[in-house]
Scaffold this motif. Structure first.
Motif, PDB file in Angstrom:
ATOM      1  N   MET A   1       0.914  -1.223   0.006  1.00  0.00           N
ATOM      2  CA  MET A   1      -0.034   0.129   0.166  1.00  0.00           C
ATOM      3  C   MET A   1       0.813   1.297   0.132  1.00  0.00           C
ATOM      4  O   MET A   1       1.884   1.113   0.705  1.00  0.00           O
ATOM      5  CB  MET A   1      -0.861  -0.050   1.206  1.00  0.00           C
ATOM      6  CG  MET A   1      -1.721   1.269   1.330  1.00  0.00           C
ATOM      7  SD  MET A   1      -2.746   1.036   2.923  1.00  0.00           S
ATOM      8  CE  MET A   1      -1.368   1.171   4.195  1.00  0.00           C
ATOM      9  N   GLU A   2       0.497   2.335  -1.092  1.00  0.00           N
ATOM     10  CA  GLU A   2       1.182   3.413  -1.188  1.00  0.00           C
ATOM     11  C   GLU A   2       0.695   4.343   0.147  1.00  0.00           C
ATOM     12  O   GLU A   2      -0.396   4.520  -0.048  1.00  0.00           O
ATOM     13  CB  GLU A   2       1.353   3.847  -2.521  1.00  0.00           C
ATOM     14  CG  GLU A   2       1.993   3.341  -3.541  1.00  0.00           C
ATOM     15  CD  GLU A   2       3.583   3.863  -3.173  1.00  0.00           C
ATOM     16  OE1 GLU A   2       4.057   4.470  -2.276  1.00  0.00           O
ATOM     17  OE2 GLU A   2       4.213   2.957  -3.395  1.00  0.00           O
ATOM     18  N   PHE A   3       1.457   4.968   0.854  1.00  0.00           N
ATOM     19  CA  PHE A   3       1.103   6.002   1.734  1.00  0.00           C
ATOM     20  C   PHE A   3       1.563   7.383   1.717  1.00  0.00           C
ATOM     21  O   PHE A   3       1.579   8.016   2.671  1.00  0.00           O
ATOM     22  CB  PHE A   3       1.155   5.334   3.200  1.00  0.00           C
ATOM     23  CG  PHE A   3       0.019   5.236   4.013  1.00  0.00           C
ATOM     24  CD1 PHE A   3      -0.471   3.768   3.931  1.00  0.00           C
ATOM     25  CD2 PHE A   3      -0.634   6.076   4.380  1.00  0.00           C
ATOM     26  CE1 PHE A   3      -1.762   3.350   4.574  1.00  0.00           C
ATOM     27  CE2 PHE A   3      -2.055   5.806   5.003  1.00  0.00           C
ATOM     28  CZ  PHE A   3      -2.430   4.603   5.015  1.00  0.00           C
ATOM     29  N   PHE A   4       1.734   7.646   0.411  1.00  0.00           N
ATOM     30  CA  PHE A   4       2.130   9.059   0.145  1.00  0.00           C
ATOM     31  C   PHE A   4       3.226   9.449   0.789  1.00  0.00           C
ATOM     32  O   PHE A   4       3.091  10.533   1.511  1.00  0.00           O
ATOM     33  CB  PHE A   4       1.087   9.812   0.692  1.00  0.00           C
ATOM     34  CG  PHE A   4      -0.496   9.819   0.102  1.00  0.00           C
ATOM     35  CD1 PHE A   4      -1.720  10.351   0.627  1.00  0.00           C
ATOM     36  CD2 PHE A   4      -0.436   8.914  -1.003  1.00  0.00           C
ATOM     37  CE1 PHE A   4      -2.557  10.035   0.005  1.00  0.00           C
ATOM     38  CE2 PHE A   4      -1.549   8.808  -1.844  1.00  0.00           C
ATOM     39  CZ  PHE A   4      -2.714   9.495  -1.376  1.00  0.00           C
ATOM     40  N   VAL A   5       4.256   8.610   1.057  1.00  0.00           N
ATOM     41  CA  VAL A   5       5.432   9.040   1.577  1.00  0.00           C
ATOM     42  C   VAL A   5       6.624   9.294   0.657  1.00  0.00           C
ATOM     43  O   VAL A   5       7.791   9.149   0.579  1.00  0.00           O
ATOM     44  CB  VAL A   5       5.942   8.317   2.591  1.00  0.00           C
ATOM     45  CG1 VAL A   5       5.324   8.499   3.818  1.00  0.00           C
ATOM     46  CG2 VAL A   5       6.163   6.697   2.032  1.00  0.00           C
ATOM     47  N   MET A 537      -4.020  18.264   3.749  1.00  0.00           N
ATOM     48  CA  MET A 537      -4.293  17.848   2.289  1.00  0.00           C
ATOM     49  C   MET A 537      -3.548  17.111   1.335  1.00  0.00           C
ATOM     50  O   MET A 537      -3.520  16.794   0.372  1.00  0.00           O
ATOM     51  CB  MET A 537      -5.001  18.799   1.695  1.00  0.00           C
ATOM     52  CG  MET A 537      -6.307  19.662   2.283  1.00  0.00           C
ATOM     53  SD  MET A 537      -7.552  18.567   2.765  1.00  0.00           S
ATOM     54  CE  MET A 537      -8.350  18.124   1.417  1.00  0.00           C
ATOM     55  N   ASP A 538      -2.070  16.964   1.839  1.00  0.00           N
ATOM     56  CA  ASP A 538      -1.168  16.412   1.291  1.00  0.00           C
ATOM     57  C   ASP A 538      -0.617  17.040   0.064  1.00  0.00           C
ATOM     58  O   ASP A 538      -0.563  16.288  -1.165  1.00  0.00           O
ATOM     59  CB  ASP A 538      -1.275  14.639   0.975  1.00  0.00           C
ATOM     60  CG  ASP A 538      -1.213  13.965   2.478  1.00  0.00           C
ATOM     61  OD1 ASP A 538      -0.204  13.982   2.958  1.00  0.00           O
ATOM     62  OD2 ASP A 538      -2.013  13.373   2.731  1.00  0.00           O
ATOM     63  N   MET A 556       3.022  13.628  -2.955  1.00  0.00           N
ATOM     64  CA  MET A 556       2.624  12.948  -1.830  1.00  0.00           C
ATOM     65  C   MET A 556       1.211  12.240  -1.924  1.00  0.00           C
ATOM     66  O   MET A 556       1.007  11.390  -1.650  1.00  0.00           O
ATOM     67  CB  MET A 556       2.527  14.170  -0.760  1.00  0.00           C
ATOM     68  CG  MET A 556       3.504  14.618  -0.172  1.00  0.00           C
ATOM     69  SD  MET A 556       4.377  13.416   0.946  1.00  0.00           S
ATOM     70  CE  MET A 556       3.409  13.270   2.419  1.00  0.00           C
ATOM     71  N   ALA A 557       0.349  13.127  -2.660  1.00  0.00           N
ATOM     72  CA  ALA A 557      -0.848  12.360  -3.135  1.00  0.00           C
ATOM     73  C   ALA A 557      -0.792  12.707  -4.686  1.00  0.00           C
ATOM     74  O   ALA A 557      -0.616  13.659  -5.103  1.00  0.00           O
ATOM     75  CB  ALA A 557      -2.047  13.128  -2.582  1.00  0.00           C
ATOM     76  N   PRO A 558      -1.297  11.821  -5.522  1.00  0.00           N
ATOM     77  CA  PRO A 558      -1.228  11.923  -7.075  1.00  0.00           C
ATOM     78  C   PRO A 558      -2.141  12.951  -7.202  1.00  0.00           C
ATOM     79  O   PRO A 558      -3.232  13.128  -6.897  1.00  0.00           O
ATOM     80  CB  PRO A 558      -1.854  10.425  -7.393  1.00  0.00           C
ATOM     81  CG  PRO A 558      -2.328   9.944  -6.318  1.00  0.00           C
ATOM     82  CD  PRO A 558      -1.702  10.289  -4.945  1.00  0.00           C
TER      83      PRO A 558
END
Lengths: 617, 351
Positions: A1-5, A537-538, A556-558
């Motif tokens: 799982m990708e977690f925006f890091v 909100m990344d 961070m978030a696509p």
């Protein structure tokens, strides 16, 4: 799982190494359009009303200033606060971050309802005129707004209108239960009182004759006055039982029609259809139904107009194209409708196929036809140098609104077909600039005032901002309505009561202040990641610069909303860049709060939209 | 610091982990540290690591001592257990917590003052006792809370904010941990989450004592040009020996690197620690070589980062003591009081 890091990847990891040429260029935030676009509501508004600014004024209980800020941009805040088509609301960032937009339109009404004396704020009109005479044809919103823009510059403005009062379709077609006459009168009077030479009850029969009167410029704002008709079997035989929607509404507005009896069918799915059915219900129809050719979702009527009609118990029947009028001895018996179903075509558009159900007969005594309206200028001779295209619309320069006769300009619905009031205001500002330039002997394209943007820091102290930065998670507040029994029996009783001051203040808190921008100064950044960590909100990433498509994926978030820009900095110390996805930023200012070096600052962007008044700044 | 709480609103696409939680559910209260403090990045890295591992927040014990670093357990995992202990005494509390309940994930957060000065003795003994925990030092080389005096990890010759040089040699906690027998030793940098997050994940899942020395710049007192623990200096002088990726047993291993530079370390629970060596000759299973490598680079003014040593088959304190397999709070009277017969047997054995 990708977690925006993923922010902070090293160049060596990237398959994009070497694709230097495709890297994104640093964002030019001094381009007036860049931050203007971030203020989604203002960007979507044809007149570019500075929405967050007036909402903040409402929070401060400065209703008069909030009203005047609106009046500057859109000319009719009280009217628009009730009737606007609200292109701003679907654009509102809240739709993307949470769910429902800020009730922008209703807040505009809060400003109008609670304003004080605006006399001191109105522009002064010089007594000595500048010697130029301008004729405005039609007294609708477009012409009135042109008059407002021109008068302070000393123009002699003549307004020609076939009806006995100003307002155009705002008076003739919008029912009083949506727009009380006093509200309309007030805003029309403000402009007429600035010194317009009014020629009411004056129907212009010949444009040629008008041109012969030698005005320095002409503005045609006569709207789209012809309601469409439908040629179906039986149409001619039942002519007396069929009314064209806009004509019927107009006749109601001017008191010529005061009742309607029997069963009424309204045909059409736009706002006129909604106004027709609700008016018919109030004038005593036994029953009212709206029958629409297309699907519910694609109806042209605004969401809230549909809701209000249905809330008053009026059924809306969709996917029923009419086939024929059934009559007996010259009396309308009803209409036969075909049954269709919408099918999504490969191009994404809806097509309609027979659903296989048998045709439906609906009994009725009267039909209101509200299936659209169009431009119609039979009084403009076609041999006087004003060209029309094959749809009977005038050929115009979109930027200047000048027709092929250099002295003649068009605006409002008469320019590009039916739109709404807010477009009329927008056209008017453009046309007024053009008329001014023409009268001053200047170039209509080159000499227009430029757009601009000012950025003003909102920092007041260590942790003090001059705007309310805290995010308010409240849901959209509902607007109170008048008692249904009372409002259905009185055509003049306004249905929506509007927010009171308290509700208005609460709804105002939902505004995300999108005009308070996150401004990044790359040379101050030490790349400590504090902004990345705090951003709820990344939105913020530090990464190597690659082409936009890939960059959008490695944040961070696509950043999947391609309509929203990426804010890209110049190269930082580590060779990376700061990339901010503007899409869902809630402008909470925490990046700036957390930044140890003030590389982030919250700055209000004030976008300058050219108006004739810009010359006076 | 800010007193504006981070709003609850989050990115509409923020993913859920296996427990149905988002990363935001692993956060704590809003930090009261200085804006730009490296420690906040370490907290953010812990949040990301725990969320990605889908660990239940209420199964964590967070322990800390005193100092800026030791405030940070408030800023992550706000649904977990915590104990903010006495200065330098976090290891004692962590030891007690771990002995009492071996099923909790234990994270100890300490600073260079808390560990290398007042708590140095405690530190040495918790390493030696192999407590099964992740011990993180937020190492900024300064006493930030008392306004910028040199700490024991500050490099000789490095200057204070006002320019005075440090006269003493530093204590290197990584070297100490290697020497005393930690079974997982890493160093990282708060400004490099791509390196730090996988190390925290691996350290959390490692059975035995896992130590991460995180260089975490103090923006208020130790981020100037004369400092060797500033963002700029660390970025310019860090030498990463490898990048690590941690994969849970059920997880698909996605990272794909050139062969020869890669090593998969199988953990006892079936998870995989994939190491991508930047320095091809580096052996992360040789503590003696690791120590030499770290010290050679230190002498050259460089800071070695990455996973420096790991023994995947290490034992922990509970194994050494052969203690009961269950948390003490789950032992009932029958477990604790085996009855007269058992007592008689024990007594008989001593007769």
């Amino acid at each position: 799982m990708e977690f925006f890091v993923r922010g902070g990847e090293f160049l060596a990891d990237s398959p994009a190494v070497g694709r230097v040429a495709a890297r994104m260029k640093p964002t030019n935030i001094l381009d007036p359009n860049y931050f203007h676009k971030v203020v989604d509501c203002q960007w979507a508004c044809p007149a570019h009303t500075p929405v967050p600014e007036y909402i903040r004024l409402i929070s401060q209980e400065r209703y008069t200033e909030a009203y005047m800020l609106n009046w500057d941009s859109n000319v009719f805040p009280g009217i628009l606060g009730r009737t606007c088509d609200r292109p701003c609301e679907p654009a509102c960032r809240r739709v993307r971050t949470e769910e429902k937009p800020v009730a922008i339109c209703r807040l505009k009404r809060v400003a109008a309802d609670n304003k004080g004396d605006i006399g001191a704020y109105l522009p002064r009109v010089p007594e000595k005129k500048n010697g130029k005479r301008v004729a405005l044809l039609g007294a609708g919103p477009a012409s009135l707004a042109v008059a407002r823009d021109l008068l302070p510059f000393g123009y002699e403005v003549h307004l020609f209108e076939k009806e006995s009062a100003g307002g155009g379709f705002m008076r003739s077609q919008i029912p009083a239960f949506r727009l009380p006459v006093e509200v309309l009168d007030e805003e029309v009077e403000i402009i007429l009182n600035m010194g317009v030479e009014c020629h009411f009850d004056h129907e212009v029969a010949s444009m040629k004759a008008m041109l012969d009167e030698g005005f320095d410029a002409y503005f045609i704002g006569t709207g789209a006055p012809r309601g469409r008709d439908l040629e179906l079997p039986g149409r001619q035989e039942v002519d007396q039982h069929i009314s064209i929607g806009i004509d019927w509404l107009s006749s109601v507005a001017f008191g010529h029609t005061t009742e309607i009896t029997g069963k009424v069918i309204v045909m059409g799915g736009g706002n006129t259809a909604m106004d027709c059915c609700r008016t018919a219900q109030r004038l005593g129809a036994e029953s009212v139904s709206v029958v629409v050719r297309s699907a519910f979702e694609v109806m042209k009527a605004s969401e809230w107009e549909k809701e209000d009609a249905m809330g008053e118990g009026i059924p809306i029947i969709n996917n029923r194209p009419p086939k024929e009028f059934v009559h007996e001895n010259g009396r309308l018996k009803g209409i036969v409708f075909e049954c269709v179903k919408p099918v999504q075509g490969s191009d994404g558009r809806l097509r309609y196929e027979p659903s296989g159900e048998p045709d439906v007969f609906m009994e009725c005594d009267h039909v209101l036809m509200a299936i659209g309206q169009e431009n119609h200028c039979p009084w403009i001779e076609r041999d006087i140098g004003i060209e029309f295209d094959k749809w009977d619309c005038p050929v115009l320069d979109e930027q200047t609104l000048q027709s092929s006769n250099p002295k003649v300009f068009f605006g409002g619905d008469s320019a590009f077909g039916p739109e709404n009031i807010i477009w009329a205001s927008a056209h008017a500002h453009k046309a007024a600039i053009s008329i001014h330039l023409l009268c001053q002997g200047k170039d209509l394209r080159k000499d227009r005032p430029p757009e601009g943007v000012n950025l003003i820091s909102q920092k007041m102290g260590m942790h003090e901002w001059s705007y309310d930065s805290e995010h308010d998670p409240s849901k959209r507040y509902l607007v109170p309505h008048a008692d249904k029994k009372l409002s259905l029996s009185n055509i003049k009783m306004e249905v929506e009561l509007g927010f009171d001051r308290e509700l208005g203040a609460q709804e105002a808190q939902r505004c995300l202040n999108c005009d308070v921008q996150t401004v990044f100064t790359d040379r101050l950044c030490i790349e400590c990641d504090a902004c990345v960590d705090i951003c709820p909100m990344d939105c913020i990433s530090f990464t190597e610069n690659v082409d936009e498509t890939e960059l959008r994926q490695r944040l961070m978030a696509p950043a999947s909303n391609l309509e929203q820009d990426l804010y890209v900095s110049d190269e930082l110390g580590t060779g990376r860049v700061m990339v901010k996805d503007e899409d869902v930023c809630v402008h909470c200012g925490l990046c700036a709060e957390r930044c140890p070096t003030n590389a982030w600052d919250m700055q209000k962007s004030v976008v300058h939209i050219p108006q004739l008044g810009s010359y006076a700044e | 610091m800010t007193y504006v709480a981070k709003p609850k609103v989050h990115h509409p696409l923020l993913p859920l982990n296996d427990l149905g939680l988002t990363r935001r559910d692993y956060e704590g209260s809003v930090s009261t540290l200085c804006a730009g403090c490296g420690h906040d990045s370490v907290s953010a890295a812990i949040v990301a690591a725990c969320a990605e591992l889908s660990l239940p927040p209420h199964r964590f014990a967070k322990v800390s001592g005193i100092g800026c670093s030791s405030k940070t357990p408030s800023y992550f995992l706000n649904r977990s257990h915590g104990f903010n202990s006495v200065h330098g005494r976090m290891p004692s509390v962590a030891t007690g917590a771990n002995l009492a309940n071996r099923e909790l994930y234990c994270i100890g957060i300490s600073g260079d003052g808390d560990t290398a000065s007042i708590g140095l003795g405690q530190f040495a003994h918790i390493v030696r006792r192999r407590i099964n925990m992740l011990y993180v030092v937020d190492n900024n080389g300064t006493y930030g809370l008392t306004k910028g005096q040199f700490s024991a990890t500050n490099d000789k010759g490095s200057t204070s904010k006002k320019g005075a040089p440090n006269l003493y040699s530093p204590i290197d906690l990584v070297s100490m941990a290697l020497q005393i027998g930690a079974s997982f030793v890493a160093r990282s940098f708060s400004g490099d989450k791509r390196q730090l997050v996988p190390l925290i994940k691996a350290g959390l899942m490692h059975r035995g004592f896992a130590f991460i020395d995180v260089i975490s710049p103090c923006v208020a007192f130790n981020n100037h040009t004369g400092s060797t623990k500033s963002y700029e200096h660390v970025r310019a002088h860090s030498e990463s020996v490898m990048m690590a990726d941690y994969f849970l047993p059920q997880q698909e291993i996605t990272a794909d690197y050139a062969p020869g530079t890669m090593e998969d370390v199988r953990m006892p629970d079936g998870s995989v620690l994939r190491l991508r060596k930047i320095d091809g000759a580096y052996d992360p299973h040789d503590p003696v070589a690791a120590l030499a490598h770290v010290q050679e680079h230190q002498a050259a003014g460089e800071v070695v980062t990455g996973l420096l040593y790991v023994d995947p088959d290490a034992s922990d304190c509970h194994e050494v003591l052969d203690s009961v397999n269950r948390p003490l709070n789950s032992l009932d009277e029958a477990d604790l009081c085996p009855g007269n017969e058992a007592l008689a047997q024990i007594n008989a054995a001593w007769r």
